[in-house]
Design a protein around this motif. Structure first.
Motif, PDB file in Angstrom:
ATOM      1  N   THR A 100       0.833  -1.203   0.000  1.00  0.00           N
ATOM      2  CA  THR A 100       0.000   0.000   0.000  1.00  0.00           C
ATOM      3  C   THR A 100       0.868   1.253   0.000  1.00  0.00           C
ATOM      4  OG1 THR A 100      -1.718  -1.188   1.226  1.00  0.00           O
ATOM      5  CG2 THR A 100      -1.852   1.210   1.203  1.00  0.00           C
ATOM      6  N   MET A 101       1.881   1.285   0.879  1.00  0.00           N
ATOM      7  CA  MET A 101       2.789   2.438   0.919  1.00  0.00           C
ATOM      8  C   MET A 101       3.559   2.589  -0.378  1.00  0.00           C
ATOM      9  SD  MET A 101       4.385   2.627   4.739  1.00  0.00           S
ATOM     10  CE  MET A 101       5.083   0.977   4.679  1.00  0.00           C
ATOM     11  N   SER A 102       4.041   1.472  -0.922  1.00  0.00           N
ATOM     12  CA  SER A 102       4.831   1.517  -2.157  1.00  0.00           C
ATOM     13  C   SER A 102       4.007   2.041  -3.327  1.00  0.00           C
ATOM     14  CB  SER A 102       5.366   0.117  -2.487  1.00  0.00           C
ATOM     15  OG  SER A 102       6.191  -0.364  -1.454  1.00  0.00           O
ATOM     16  N   SER A 103       2.702   1.794  -3.298  1.00  0.00           N
ATOM     17  CA  SER A 103       1.820   2.250  -4.370  1.00  0.00           C
ATOM     18  C   SER A 103       1.459   3.723  -4.235  1.00  0.00           C
ATOM     19  CB  SER A 103       0.528   1.420  -4.375  1.00  0.00           C
ATOM     20  OG  SER A 103       0.799   0.048  -4.582  1.00  0.00           O
ATOM     21  N   ARG A 224       3.473  -5.307  -8.758  1.00  0.00           N
ATOM     22  CA  ARG A 224       2.086  -4.858  -8.621  1.00  0.00           C
ATOM     23  C   ARG A 224       2.053  -3.372  -8.255  1.00  0.00           C
ATOM     24  NH1 ARG A 224      -0.383  -9.666  -4.731  1.00  0.00           N
ATOM     25  NH2 ARG A 224       0.511 -11.460  -5.837  1.00  0.00           N
ATOM     26  N   SER A 225       2.841  -2.994  -7.252  1.00  0.00           N
ATOM     27  CA  SER A 225       2.868  -1.579  -6.850  1.00  0.00           C
ATOM     28  C   SER A 225       3.526  -0.715  -7.920  1.00  0.00           C
ATOM     29  CB  SER A 225       3.602  -1.421  -5.514  1.00  0.00           C
ATOM     30  OG  SER A 225       4.972  -1.744  -5.631  1.00  0.00           O
ATOM     31  N   LEU A 226       4.445  -1.294  -8.677  1.00  0.00           N
ATOM     32  CA  LEU A 226       5.121  -0.553  -9.746  1.00  0.00           C
ATOM     33  C   LEU A 226       4.118  -0.058 -10.783  1.00  0.00           C
ATOM     34  CD1 LEU A 226       8.050   0.124 -10.849  1.00  0.00           C
ATOM     35  CD2 LEU A 226       7.757  -1.887 -12.299  1.00  0.00           C
ATOM     36  N   ILE A 227       3.179  -0.907 -11.173  1.00  0.00           N
ATOM     37  CA  ILE A 227       2.162  -0.531 -12.162  1.00  0.00           C
ATOM     38  C   ILE A 227       1.300   0.615 -11.636  1.00  0.00           C
ATOM     39  CG2 ILE A 227       0.099  -1.340 -13.360  1.00  0.00           C
ATOM     40  CD1 ILE A 227       1.439  -4.110 -13.474  1.00  0.00           C
ATOM     41  N   ALA A 282      12.904  -2.729  -1.892  1.00  0.00           N
ATOM     42  CA  ALA A 282      12.937  -3.297  -3.239  1.00  0.00           C
ATOM     43  C   ALA A 282      12.027  -2.522  -4.175  1.00  0.00           C
ATOM     44  CB  ALA A 282      12.524  -4.772  -3.187  1.00  0.00           C
ATOM     45  N   ALA A 283      10.845  -2.117  -3.673  1.00  0.00           N
ATOM     46  CA  ALA A 283       9.917  -1.331  -4.490  1.00  0.00           C
ATOM     47  C   ALA A 283      10.508   0.025  -4.854  1.00  0.00           C
ATOM     48  CB  ALA A 283       8.596  -1.146  -3.737  1.00  0.00           C
ATOM     49  N   VAL A 284      11.213   0.637  -3.899  1.00  0.00           N
ATOM     50  CA  VAL A 284      11.866   1.930  -4.170  1.00  0.00           C
ATOM     51  C   VAL A 284      12.901   1.778  -5.274  1.00  0.00           C
ATOM     52  CG1 VAL A 284      13.359   3.724  -3.222  1.00  0.00           C
ATOM     53  CG2 VAL A 284      11.450   2.857  -1.858  1.00  0.00           C
ATOM     54  N   LEU A 285      13.734   0.762  -5.166  1.00  0.00           N
ATOM     55  CA  LEU A 285      14.796   0.561  -6.153  1.00  0.00           C
ATOM     56  C   LEU A 285      14.215   0.283  -7.536  1.00  0.00           C
ATOM     57  CD1 LEU A 285      17.767   0.176  -6.939  1.00  0.00           C
ATOM     58  CD2 LEU A 285      17.529  -2.219  -6.279  1.00  0.00           C
ATOM     59  N   VAL A 286      13.294  -0.670  -7.616  1.00  0.00           N
ATOM     60  CA  VAL A 286      12.744  -1.068  -8.913  1.00  0.00           C
ATOM     61  C   VAL A 286      11.974   0.079  -9.556  1.00  0.00           C
ATOM     62  CG1 VAL A 286      11.134  -2.633 -10.069  1.00  0.00           C
ATOM     63  CG2 VAL A 286      12.660  -3.515  -8.300  1.00  0.00           C
ATOM     64  N   SER A 287      11.159   0.778  -8.763  1.00  0.00           N
ATOM     65  CA  SER A 287      10.371   1.872  -9.332  1.00  0.00           C
ATOM     66  C   SER A 287      11.262   3.035  -9.767  1.00  0.00           C
ATOM     67  CB  SER A 287       9.311   2.350  -8.332  1.00  0.00           C
ATOM     68  OG  SER A 287       9.900   2.938  -7.196  1.00  0.00           O
TER      69      SER A 287
END
Length: 303
Positions: A100-103, A224-227, A282-287
């Protein structure tokens, strides 16, 4: 060729410094034993509040602009946050909070502001600064609530969000700005020093978290959050601009800011409240990596 040269300048002035500082934190954490939670608390309780206070205290605020941006930023947060919660339905509670936060939490500070300045000039930067202040307030209320709800009852999570120091930094900054109350030089310089240190500390913390981030099948859900963060968010901003009648430069800034990747501060919150910080890192890096392409596409479409 002009577009290629522009993209190269954007990368050199905004994205590369982010990776250099985070990389230094990564290497340092590999070389010596570091504990990210302590640094995260320094950022959460001192760095972020100082940064937000300084921005609000110094900026020229239009009431109409502030009201419009408040509705738009809140709308984008609501849409992306709800979608992030839905895509995490099959995850355990902490990881669902992390998704949720990553999105929902976007990097409107150390990426959004310099990119806006480069693409839209000083006038765009002034609007982006207001957007950043509002997003920081929501991050440290909504974000704290979501982060703490991963490991605490909802009532307690709400109480945790009300303890976020950025809320009070925002209120005091706005009041002092509105009533033109001067701060003693010694106090302002202390706040200014801490605000200047906030972003580097966030990036170092990101590097520390990445040094212990296992990139395996468990982290695949970050896509999922990346999209949502890089695709749905700018589209939601566009829809809200049309709904609210926002056009011109202001619309460009809103859409561009909404297109930013997951913010480093999400890692700070995840670290502080134990909401799967490795997944958030990981979400921060990938996004952030993917945003080099997606932000370029958004800039082509809005300018």
């Amino acid at each position: 060729m002009d577009m290629v040269a522009s993209l190269a300048r954007v990368f050199a002035s905004t994205v590369l410094p982010v990776f250099l500082v985070a990389g230094a934190g990564y290497i340092l954490a590999r070389a010596v034993r570091l504990e990210g939670r302590s640094l995260g608390r320094v950022v959460f309780y001192l760095g972020s509040p100082s940064l937000v206070f300084r921005s609000l205290y110094n900026m020229e605020i239009s009431s109409a602009l502030l009201q419009q941006q408040l509705m738009l930023v809140a709308g984008v947060y609501l849409v992306t946050g709800m979608l992030g919660w839905l895509i995490g339905a099959d995850q355990e509670r902490r990881r669902r909070s992390a998704l949720t936060m990553s999105s929902a939490i976007s990097n409107n500070g150390n990426m959004g502001l310099p990119i806006t300045l480069f693409a839209l000039g000083d006038a765009g930067l002034a609007i982006a600064t207001v957007y950043y202040a509002i997003s920081a307030l929501l991050t440290n209320t909504f974000g704290v609530f979501v982060a703490s709800s991963g490991s605490a009852p909802l009532g307690k999570a709400l109480g945790q969000s009300l303890r976020a120091p950025v809320i009070y930094a925002t209120i005091v900054g706005l009041l002092l700005n509105r009533f033109a109350v001067p701060l003693p030089d010694s106090l302002y310089r202390a706040v200014d020093l801490m605000a200047g240190a906030a972003i580097p500390m966030m990036l170092v913390l990101l590097g520390i978290q990445l040094s212990v981030t296992p990139f395996n099948h468990e982290q695949r859900v970050v896509w999922r959050s990346l999209i949502i963060r890089l695709g749905v968010s700018p589209l939601a901003a566009l829809a809200l601009c049309l709904l609210l009648g926002i056009g011109g430069l202001e619309r460009q800034v809103m859409i561009l800011q909404a297109a930013m990747p997951t913010a480093v501060v999400a890692t700070v919150l995840a670290t502080e409240f134990g909401a799967a910080p490795r997944l958030v890192a990981a979400a921060v890096l990938v996004s952030t990596l993917a945003s080099m392409v997606t932000i370029s596409v958004v800039l082509v479409l809005i300018t």
